[in-house]
Design a protein around this motif. Structure first.
Motif, PDB file in Angstrom:
ATOM      1  N   GLY A  60      -3.148  15.902   2.883  1.00 52.65           N
ATOM      2  CA  GLY A  60      -1.753  15.951   2.463  1.00 52.65           C
ATOM      3  C   GLY A  60      -1.625  15.363   1.070  1.00 52.65           C
ATOM      4  N   ALA A  61      -0.417  15.306   0.551  1.00 57.35           N
ATOM      5  CA  ALA A  61      -0.228  14.882  -0.837  1.00 57.35           C
ATOM      6  C   ALA A  61       0.927  13.912  -0.989  1.00 57.35           C
ATOM      7  CB  ALA A  61       0.031  16.099  -1.725  1.00 57.35           C
ATOM      8  N   HIS A  75       0.793  -1.223   0.000  1.00 53.72           N
ATOM      9  CA  HIS A  75       0.000   0.000   0.000  1.00 53.72           C
ATOM     10  C   HIS A  75       0.830   1.280   0.000  1.00 53.72           C
ATOM     11  CE1 HIS A  75      -2.740  -3.023   2.051  1.00 53.72           C
ATOM     12  NE2 HIS A  75      -3.400  -2.675   0.968  1.00 53.72           N
ATOM     13  N   HIS A  76       2.115   1.173   0.264  1.00 52.90           N
ATOM     14  CA  HIS A  76       2.930   2.379   0.408  1.00 52.90           C
ATOM     15  C   HIS A  76       4.204   2.267  -0.432  1.00 52.90           C
ATOM     16  CE1 HIS A  76       0.311   3.693   3.620  1.00 52.90           C
ATOM     17  NE2 HIS A  76       0.463   2.529   4.215  1.00 52.90           N
ATOM     18  N   GLY A  77       4.805   3.413  -0.679  1.00 51.68           N
ATOM     19  CA  GLY A  77       6.057   3.444  -1.419  1.00 51.68           C
ATOM     20  C   GLY A  77       5.850   3.327  -2.919  1.00 51.68           C
ATOM     21  N   GLY A  78       6.962   3.297  -3.634  1.00 55.01           N
ATOM     22  CA  GLY A  78       6.919   3.258  -5.093  1.00 55.01           C
ATOM     23  C   GLY A  78       6.937   4.649  -5.683  1.00 55.01           C
ATOM     24  N   ASP A  79       7.151   4.710  -6.988  1.00 55.55           N
ATOM     25  CA  ASP A  79       7.358   5.989  -7.662  1.00 55.55           C
ATOM     26  C   ASP A  79       6.218   6.984  -7.479  1.00 55.55           C
ATOM     27  OD1 ASP A  79       9.867   5.308  -8.632  1.00 55.55           O
ATOM     28  OD2 ASP A  79       9.104   4.544 -10.532  1.00 55.55           O
ATOM     29  N   GLU A  80       4.974   6.496  -7.464  1.00 57.08           N
ATOM     30  CA  GLU A  80       3.830   7.408  -7.395  1.00 57.08           C
ATOM     31  C   GLU A  80       3.499   7.843  -5.967  1.00 57.08           C
ATOM     32  OE1 GLU A  80       1.148   6.314 -11.188  1.00 57.08           O
ATOM     33  OE2 GLU A  80       1.243   4.736  -9.665  1.00 57.08           O
ATOM     34  N   GLN A  81       4.130   7.201  -5.000  1.00 60.99           N
ATOM     35  CA  GLN A  81       3.985   7.575  -3.596  1.00 60.99           C
ATOM     36  C   GLN A  81       5.373   7.664  -2.971  1.00 60.99           C
ATOM     37  OE1 GLN A  81      -0.226   5.090  -3.146  1.00 60.99           O
ATOM     38  NE2 GLN A  81       1.447   4.648  -1.752  1.00 60.99           N
ATOM     39  N   VAL A  88       2.827  16.291  -7.712  1.00 65.96           N
ATOM     40  CA  VAL A  88       1.690  15.816  -6.927  1.00 65.96           C
ATOM     41  C   VAL A  88       0.928  14.739  -7.691  1.00 65.96           C
ATOM     42  CG1 VAL A  88      -0.491  16.504  -5.859  1.00 65.96           C
ATOM     43  CG2 VAL A  88       1.489  18.048  -5.760  1.00 65.96           C
ATOM     44  N   THR A  89       0.629  13.614  -7.010  1.00 69.81           N
ATOM     45  CA  THR A  89      -0.088  12.510  -7.657  1.00 69.81           C
ATOM     46  C   THR A  89      -1.443  12.198  -7.040  1.00 69.81           C
ATOM     47  OG1 THR A  89       0.905  10.788  -6.254  1.00 69.81           O
ATOM     48  CG2 THR A  89       2.099  11.403  -8.264  1.00 69.81           C
ATOM     49  N   ALA A  92      -0.934  12.413 -15.024  1.00 62.13           N
ATOM     50  CA  ALA A  92      -0.368  12.932 -13.775  1.00 62.13           C
ATOM     51  C   ALA A  92      -1.012  12.270 -12.561  1.00 62.13           C
ATOM     52  CB  ALA A  92      -0.544  14.445 -13.695  1.00 62.13           C
ATOM     53  N   LEU A  93      -2.248  11.754 -12.730  1.00 58.85           N
ATOM     54  CA  LEU A  93      -2.909  11.047 -11.642  1.00 58.85           C
ATOM     55  C   LEU A  93      -2.127   9.802 -11.249  1.00 58.85           C
ATOM     56  CD1 LEU A  93      -6.621  11.048 -12.852  1.00 58.85           C
ATOM     57  CD2 LEU A  93      -5.862  11.969 -10.658  1.00 58.85           C
ATOM     58  N   HIS A  94      -2.241   9.426  -9.988  1.00 66.52           N
ATOM     59  CA  HIS A  94      -1.773   8.110  -9.558  1.00 66.52           C
ATOM     60  C   HIS A  94      -2.437   7.074 -10.467  1.00 66.52           C
ATOM     61  CE1 HIS A  94      -1.115   4.595  -7.097  1.00 66.52           C
ATOM     62  NE2 HIS A  94      -0.448   5.302  -6.178  1.00 66.52           N
ATOM     63  N   SER A  95      -1.686   6.110 -10.945  1.00 66.77           N
ATOM     64  CA  SER A  95      -2.204   5.158 -11.934  1.00 66.77           C
ATOM     65  C   SER A  95      -3.414   4.380 -11.416  1.00 66.77           C
ATOM     66  CB  SER A  95      -1.102   4.189 -12.372  1.00 66.77           C
ATOM     67  OG  SER A  95      -0.609   3.461 -11.270  1.00 66.77           O
ATOM     68  N   GLU A  96      -3.467   4.091 -10.119  1.00 67.19           N
ATOM     69  CA  GLU A  96      -4.610   3.376  -9.564  1.00 67.19           C
ATOM     70  C   GLU A  96      -5.862   4.243  -9.591  1.00 67.19           C
ATOM     71  OE1 GLU A  96      -3.446   2.019  -5.709  1.00 67.19           O
ATOM     72  OE2 GLU A  96      -1.825   0.761  -6.480  1.00 67.19           O
ATOM     73  N   THR A  97      -5.702   5.535  -9.334  1.00 70.42           N
ATOM     74  CA  THR A  97      -6.830   6.460  -9.412  1.00 70.42           C
ATOM     75  C   THR A  97      -7.299   6.613 -10.848  1.00 70.42           C
ATOM     76  OG1 THR A  97      -5.994   7.685  -7.498  1.00 70.42           O
ATOM     77  CG2 THR A  97      -7.611   8.785  -8.878  1.00 70.42           C
ATOM     78  N   LEU A  98      -6.371   6.730 -11.774  1.00 67.27           N
ATOM     79  CA  LEU A  98      -6.720   6.861 -13.184  1.00 67.27           C
ATOM     80  C   LEU A  98      -7.491   5.631 -13.653  1.00 67.27           C
ATOM     81  CD1 LEU A  98      -6.526   8.430 -15.827  1.00 67.27           C
ATOM     82  CD2 LEU A  98      -4.270   7.416 -16.199  1.00 67.27           C
ATOM     83  N   ALA A  99      -7.048   4.448 -13.251  1.00 66.27           N
ATOM     84  CA  ALA A  99      -7.737   3.218 -13.632  1.00 66.27           C
ATOM     85  C   ALA A  99      -9.144   3.172 -13.043  1.00 66.27           C
ATOM     86  CB  ALA A  99      -6.928   2.005 -13.174  1.00 66.27           C
ATOM     87  N   ALA A 100      -9.290   3.614 -11.793  1.00 65.57           N
ATOM     88  CA  ALA A 100     -10.605   3.624 -11.146  1.00 65.57           C
ATOM     89  C   ALA A 100     -11.558   4.584 -11.851  1.00 65.57           C
ATOM     90  CB  ALA A 100     -10.459   4.000  -9.677  1.00 65.57           C
ATOM     91  N   ALA A 101     -11.047   5.740 -12.246  1.00 67.34           N
ATOM     92  CA  ALA A 101     -11.882   6.724 -12.941  1.00 67.34           C
ATOM     93  C   ALA A 101     -12.325   6.195 -14.301  1.00 67.34           C
ATOM     94  CB  ALA A 101     -11.128   8.036 -13.091  1.00 67.34           C
ATOM     95  N   ARG A 102     -11.412   5.576 -15.025  1.00 66.85           N
ATOM     96  CA  ARG A 102     -11.762   5.019 -16.338  1.00 66.85           C
ATOM     97  C   ARG A 102     -12.769   3.879 -16.198  1.00 66.85           C
ATOM     98  NH1 ARG A 102      -5.570   5.037 -18.813  1.00 66.85           N
ATOM     99  NH2 ARG A 102      -5.670   7.152 -19.705  1.00 66.85           N
ATOM    100  N   LYS A 103     -12.599   3.051 -15.193  1.00 67.81           N
ATOM    101  CA  LYS A 103     -13.532   1.943 -14.965  1.00 67.81           C
ATOM    102  C   LYS A 103     -14.919   2.467 -14.619  1.00 67.81           C
ATOM    103  CE  LYS A 103     -14.115  -2.275 -12.222  1.00 67.81           C
ATOM    104  NZ  LYS A 103     -13.517  -3.150 -11.166  1.00 67.81           N
TER     105      LYS A 103
END
Length: 222
Positions: free
Chosen positions: A152-153, A60-66, A122-123, A204-215
């Motif tokens: 926070g961001a 759940h934490h870390g990685g390039d987008e966080q 910001v992601t 620019a969105l976090h990829s998980e958020t972008l996927a959720a929005a598209r779905k």
């Protein structure tokens, strides 16, 4: 706008984490001297983008987008008044405690230069978890933090380098789409009908958020 502190966490055993090993790095403390910031790699493989900072739950934490988490001192002060207790820099698990910057009002894709080298983008907002609640010891904290919406961001690293307490923060790019961290947070938590509005922020969105929005949009158009 400036950086008040760079905060680092060490792995500590606690009874309240979801992590299988029972350890967390959420209790972060201000570092002395310069700290290196780099892109850590993909989520699940990369940890924190801040050297010396522990990320124990790579699911759940870390990685390039966080890679980096920032929280405004002004929001900590607001919580101090509401909770009736002192809150030190880093106690919300943030790597960067800022002053003079509306962190939750930042736009997705907004870029900050910190000091002379580091540029961050910001992601997303921060989703509160059981570990956060256990760390603070406040009943109903997840719901309370979510309701307030000053999250926070999370940021990705665009240009690596060293930062330290006292460094100036400059907004070097601000998109014109109007999608703030606070809006993104509401869309992925309590108001999912807002998800289509996030798509204008694009990659620019976090990829998980972008996927959720598209779905969500795909489901609405069937």
């Amino acid at each position: 706008m400036k950086l008040l502190s760079v905060n680092l966490g060490r792995p500590q055993p606690v009874p309240y984490t979801d992590q299988a090993q029972g350890v967390t790095g959420i209790d972060k403390r201000p570092a002395e001297g310069p700290v290196r910031v780099t892109a850590p790699g993909p989520k699940g493989l990369g940890a924190s983008g801040v050297a010396g900072d522990a990320v124990c739950d790579l699911r759940h934490h870390g990685g390039d987008e966080q890679a980096v988490y920032a929280f405004a001192r002004e929001d900590l002060d607001d919580w101090e008044r509401e909770l009736g207790r002192s809150l030190a820099n880093g106690c919300f698990g943030e790597n960067l405690t800022t002053e003079g910057l509306d962190v939750s009002g930042a736009l997705i894709g907004e870029r900050w230069r910190i000091g002379s080298e580091v540029v961050l983008e910001v992601t997303s907002g921060r989703i509160p978890c059981r570990t956060f609640q256990g760390h603070l010891g406040e009943r109903g904290w997840v719901k309370r933090f979510t309701r307030k919406g000053a999250t926070g961001a999370y940021l990705r690293v665009i240009a690596p380098g060293e930062i330290r307490a006292g460094d100036p923060i400059e907004i070097v790019h601000r998109p014109d789409h109007g999608v703030t961290v606070a809006l993104e947070f509401r869309a992925v938590t309590t108001e999912r009908e807002l998800l289509p509005r996030l798509l204008v922020a694009g990659e620019a969105l976090h990829s998980e958020t972008l996927a959720a929005a598209r779905k969500y949009v795909a489901g609405q158009t069937r």
